[in-house]
Design a protein around this motif. Structure first.
Motif, PDB file in Angstrom:
ATOM      1  N   MET A 152       0.822  -1.188   0.000  1.00 52.77           N
ATOM      2  CA  MET A 152       0.000   0.000   0.000  1.00 52.77           C
ATOM      3  C   MET A 152       0.872   1.260   0.000  1.00 52.77           C
ATOM      4  O   MET A 152       0.535   2.246  -0.632  1.00 52.77           O
ATOM      5  N   GLU A 153       2.001   1.217   0.701  1.00 54.26           N
ATOM      6  CA  GLU A 153       2.893   2.370   0.753  1.00 54.26           C
ATOM      7  C   GLU A 153       3.466   2.683  -0.633  1.00 54.26           C
ATOM      8  O   GLU A 153       3.574   3.854  -1.009  1.00 54.26           O
ATOM      9  N   ASP A 154       3.818   1.639  -1.407  1.00 56.33           N
ATOM     10  CA  ASP A 154       4.331   1.845  -2.758  1.00 56.33           C
ATOM     11  C   ASP A 154       3.268   2.476  -3.652  1.00 56.33           C
ATOM     12  O   ASP A 154       3.581   3.328  -4.480  1.00 56.33           O
ATOM     13  N   ARG A 155       2.040   2.056  -3.486  1.00 57.12           N
ATOM     14  CA  ARG A 155       0.931   2.596  -4.272  1.00 57.12           C
ATOM     15  C   ARG A 155       0.758   4.085  -3.980  1.00 57.12           C
ATOM     16  O   ARG A 155       0.596   4.901  -4.883  1.00 57.12           O
ATOM     17  N   PHE A 156       0.813   4.452  -2.695  1.00 55.64           N
ATOM     18  CA  PHE A 156       0.670   5.839  -2.298  1.00 55.64           C
ATOM     19  C   PHE A 156       1.841   6.672  -2.822  1.00 55.64           C
ATOM     20  O   PHE A 156       1.647   7.778  -3.335  1.00 55.64           O
ATOM     21  N   ALA A 157       3.067   6.164  -2.706  1.00 52.52           N
ATOM     22  CA  ALA A 157       4.252   6.877  -3.199  1.00 52.52           C
ATOM     23  C   ALA A 157       4.158   7.117  -4.698  1.00 52.52           C
ATOM     24  O   ALA A 157       4.506   8.198  -5.192  1.00 52.52           O
ATOM     25  N   CYS A 158       3.666   6.127  -5.413  1.00 54.77           N
ATOM     26  CA  CYS A 158       3.524   6.256  -6.858  1.00 54.77           C
ATOM     27  C   CYS A 158       2.470   7.310  -7.197  1.00 54.77           C
ATOM     28  O   CYS A 158       2.683   8.161  -8.059  1.00 54.77           O
ATOM     29  N   ALA A 159       1.342   7.270  -6.515  1.00 52.97           N
ATOM     30  CA  ALA A 159       0.287   8.253  -6.758  1.00 52.97           C
ATOM     31  C   ALA A 159       0.781   9.660  -6.450  1.00 52.97           C
ATOM     32  O   ALA A 159       0.495  10.615  -7.190  1.00 52.97           O
ATOM     33  N   LEU A 160       1.543   9.810  -5.393  1.00 53.16           N
ATOM     34  CA  LEU A 160       2.087  11.112  -5.020  1.00 53.16           C
ATOM     35  C   LEU A 160       3.071  11.621  -6.080  1.00 53.16           C
ATOM     36  O   LEU A 160       3.025  12.790  -6.486  1.00 53.16           O
ATOM     37  N   ALA A 161       3.943  10.756  -6.559  1.00 53.73           N
ATOM     38  CA  ALA A 161       4.894  11.141  -7.604  1.00 53.73           C
ATOM     39  C   ALA A 161       4.165  11.509  -8.892  1.00 53.73           C
ATOM     40  O   ALA A 161       4.547  12.469  -9.580  1.00 53.73           O
ATOM     41  N   CYS A 162       3.112  10.767  -9.217  1.00 51.94           N
ATOM     42  CA  CYS A 162       2.323  11.073 -10.416  1.00 51.94           C
ATOM     43  C   CYS A 162       1.639  12.434 -10.280  1.00 51.94           C
ATOM     44  O   CYS A 162       1.574  13.204 -11.239  1.00 51.94           O
ATOM     45  N   THR A 163       1.154  12.735  -9.086  1.00 53.74           N
ATOM     46  CA  THR A 163       0.512  14.023  -8.841  1.00 53.74           C
ATOM     47  C   THR A 163       1.512  15.165  -9.027  1.00 53.74           C
ATOM     48  O   THR A 163       1.205  16.179  -9.669  1.00 53.74           O
ATOM     49  N   GLU A 164       2.708  15.005  -8.471  1.00 55.62           N
ATOM     50  CA  GLU A 164       3.750  16.028  -8.612  1.00 55.62           C
ATOM     51  C   GLU A 164       4.149  16.210 -10.074  1.00 55.62           C
ATOM     52  O   GLU A 164       4.348  17.325 -10.545  1.00 55.62           O
ATOM     53  N   CYS A 165       4.269  15.104 -10.778  1.00 59.25           N
ATOM     54  CA  CYS A 165       4.648  15.158 -12.187  1.00 59.25           C
ATOM     55  C   CYS A 165       3.547  15.838 -13.001  1.00 59.25           C
ATOM     56  O   CYS A 165       3.830  16.684 -13.850  1.00 59.25           O
ATOM     57  N   ALA A 166       2.308  15.489 -12.743  1.00 60.27           N
ATOM     58  CA  ALA A 166       1.189  16.107 -13.458  1.00 60.27           C
ATOM     59  C   ALA A 166       1.189  17.618 -13.240  1.00 60.27           C
ATOM     60  O   ALA A 166       1.008  18.399 -14.181  1.00 60.27           O
ATOM     61  N   ARG A 167       1.413  18.037 -11.998  1.00 61.25           N
ATOM     62  CA  ARG A 167       1.451  19.461 -11.685  1.00 61.25           C
ATOM     63  C   ARG A 167       2.587  20.157 -12.436  1.00 61.25           C
ATOM     64  O   ARG A 167       2.405  21.191 -13.068  1.00 61.25           O
ATOM     65  N   ALA A 168       3.773  19.564 -12.394  1.00 59.06           N
ATOM     66  CA  ALA A 168       4.942  20.156 -13.054  1.00 59.06           C
ATOM     67  C   ALA A 168       4.739  20.242 -14.570  1.00 59.06           C
ATOM     68  O   ALA A 168       5.059  21.265 -15.189  1.00 59.06           O
ATOM     69  N   CYS A 169       4.204  19.184 -15.149  1.00 58.07           N
ATOM     70  CA  CYS A 169       4.011  19.162 -16.604  1.00 58.07           C
ATOM     71  C   CYS A 169       2.934  20.146 -17.044  1.00 58.07           C
ATOM     72  O   CYS A 169       3.084  20.825 -18.067  1.00 58.07           O
ATOM     73  N   ALA A 170       1.849  20.218 -16.299  1.00 62.92           N
ATOM     74  CA  ALA A 170       0.787  21.165 -16.633  1.00 62.92           C
ATOM     75  C   ALA A 170       1.304  22.593 -16.528  1.00 62.92           C
ATOM     76  O   ALA A 170       1.009  23.446 -17.380  1.00 62.92           O
TER      77      ALA A 170
END
Length: 111
Positions: A1-19
Protein backbone atom coordinates in the motif's frame (compact mmCIF):
# COMPACT_ATOMS: atom_id res chain seq x y z
CA UNK A 1 0.00 0.00 0.00
CA UNK A 2 2.89 2.37 0.75
CA UNK A 3 4.33 1.84 -2.76
CA UNK A 4 0.93 2.60 -4.27
CA UNK A 5 0.67 5.84 -2.30
CA UNK A 6 4.25 6.88 -3.20
CA UNK A 7 3.52 6.26 -6.86
CA UNK A 8 0.29 8.25 -6.76
CA UNK A 9 2.09 11.11 -5.02
CA UNK A 10 4.89 11.14 -7.60
CA UNK A 11 2.32 11.07 -10.42
CA UNK A 12 0.51 14.02 -8.84
CA UNK A 13 3.75 16.03 -8.61
CA UNK A 14 4.65 15.16 -12.19
CA UNK A 15 1.19 16.11 -13.46
CA UNK A 16 1.45 19.46 -11.69
CA UNK A 17 4.94 20.16 -13.05
CA UNK A 18 4.01 19.16 -16.60
CA UNK A 19 0.79 21.16 -16.63
CA UNK A 20 2.66 24.18 -15.34
CA UNK A 21 5.41 23.78 -17.94
CA UNK A 22 2.83 23.53 -20.73
CA UNK A 23 0.98 26.61 -19.51
CA UNK A 24 4.19 28.70 -19.44
CA UNK A 25 4.75 28.30 -23.15
CA UNK A 26 3.06 30.40 -25.74
CA UNK A 27 2.13 28.93 -29.06
CA UNK A 28 4.77 30.88 -30.95
CA UNK A 29 5.13 28.48 -33.82
CA UNK A 30 8.56 27.09 -32.96
CA UNK A 31 8.65 23.34 -33.26
CA UNK A 32 10.55 22.76 -30.03
CA UNK A 33 8.26 24.91 -27.88
CA UNK A 34 5.23 23.21 -29.39
CA UNK A 35 6.75 19.79 -28.65
CA UNK A 36 7.45 20.80 -25.04
CA UNK A 37 3.89 22.09 -24.67
CA UNK A 38 2.32 18.95 -26.16
CA UNK A 39 4.51 16.61 -24.09
CA UNK A 40 3.66 18.59 -20.97
CA UNK A 41 -0.06 18.31 -21.61
CA UNK A 42 0.14 14.60 -22.47
CA UNK A 43 2.28 13.78 -19.46
CA UNK A 44 -0.05 15.70 -17.12
CA UNK A 45 -3.06 13.82 -18.49
CA UNK A 46 -1.39 10.39 -18.26
CA UNK A 47 -0.14 11.04 -14.73
CA UNK A 48 -3.59 12.25 -13.69
CA UNK A 49 -5.19 9.11 -15.16
CA UNK A 50 -2.62 6.95 -13.37
CA UNK A 51 -3.51 8.60 -10.05
CA UNK A 52 -7.18 7.80 -10.68
CA UNK A 53 -6.37 4.16 -11.45
CA UNK A 54 -4.27 3.88 -8.30
CA UNK A 55 -7.05 5.37 -6.18
CA UNK A 56 -9.67 2.91 -7.49
CA UNK A 57 -8.77 -0.01 -5.25
CA UNK A 58 -10.91 -2.85 -6.54
CA UNK A 59 -12.18 -1.64 -9.88
CA UNK A 60 -8.95 -2.22 -11.84
CA UNK A 61 -7.19 -5.58 -11.93
CA UNK A 62 -3.44 -6.03 -11.58
CA UNK A 63 -2.90 -6.33 -15.35
CA UNK A 64 -4.72 -3.04 -15.90
CA UNK A 65 -2.69 -1.33 -13.19
CA UNK A 66 0.54 -2.67 -14.67
CA UNK A 67 -0.40 -1.43 -18.16
CA UNK A 68 -1.26 2.02 -16.82
CA UNK A 69 2.00 2.22 -14.86
CA UNK A 70 4.06 1.17 -17.88
CA UNK A 71 2.31 3.76 -20.06
CA UNK A 72 2.91 6.43 -17.42
CA UNK A 73 6.56 5.48 -17.08
CA UNK A 74 7.09 5.67 -20.85
CA UNK A 75 5.38 9.03 -21.24
CA UNK A 76 7.27 10.47 -18.25
CA UNK A 77 10.64 9.40 -19.64
CA UNK A 78 9.80 10.81 -23.08
CA UNK A 79 8.71 14.09 -21.50
CA UNK A 80 11.85 14.28 -19.37
CA UNK A 81 14.02 13.92 -22.48
CA UNK A 82 12.12 16.73 -24.20
CA UNK A 83 12.26 18.96 -21.11
CA UNK A 84 16.02 18.37 -20.83
CA UNK A 85 16.46 20.28 -24.09
CA UNK A 86 14.33 23.23 -22.92
CA UNK A 87 15.94 25.99 -20.84
CA UNK A 88 14.49 26.25 -17.35
CA UNK A 89 12.69 22.91 -17.42
CA UNK A 90 15.19 20.91 -15.36
CA UNK A 91 12.92 20.60 -12.32
CA UNK A 92 10.06 19.42 -14.52
CA UNK A 93 12.31 16.80 -16.12
CA UNK A 94 13.33 15.66 -12.64
CA UNK A 95 9.67 15.33 -11.58
CA UNK A 96 9.05 13.18 -14.66
CA UNK A 97 12.01 10.94 -13.86
CA UNK A 98 10.92 10.58 -10.24
CA UNK A 99 7.47 9.54 -11.40
CA UNK A 100 8.94 7.03 -13.85
CA UNK A 101 11.13 5.57 -11.10
CA UNK A 102 8.26 5.22 -8.65
CA UNK A 103 6.13 3.59 -11.34
CA UNK A 104 8.97 1.12 -11.94
CA UNK A 105 9.26 0.44 -8.22
CA UNK A 106 5.53 -0.15 -7.91
CA UNK A 107 5.47 -2.44 -10.96
CA UNK A 108 8.08 -4.60 -9.25
CA UNK A 109 5.75 -5.07 -6.27
CA UNK A 110 3.04 -6.41 -8.58
CA UNK A 111 5.14 -9.41 -9.66
Amino acid sequence: MEDRFACALACTECARACAQRASLLEQDGTDHQELVRRKGIMCAEVCDATCRVLSEDASVDEAGIRAQLEWCRTVCLESARVFDRHPGAGEDAAACRTCAETCTDFIETLV
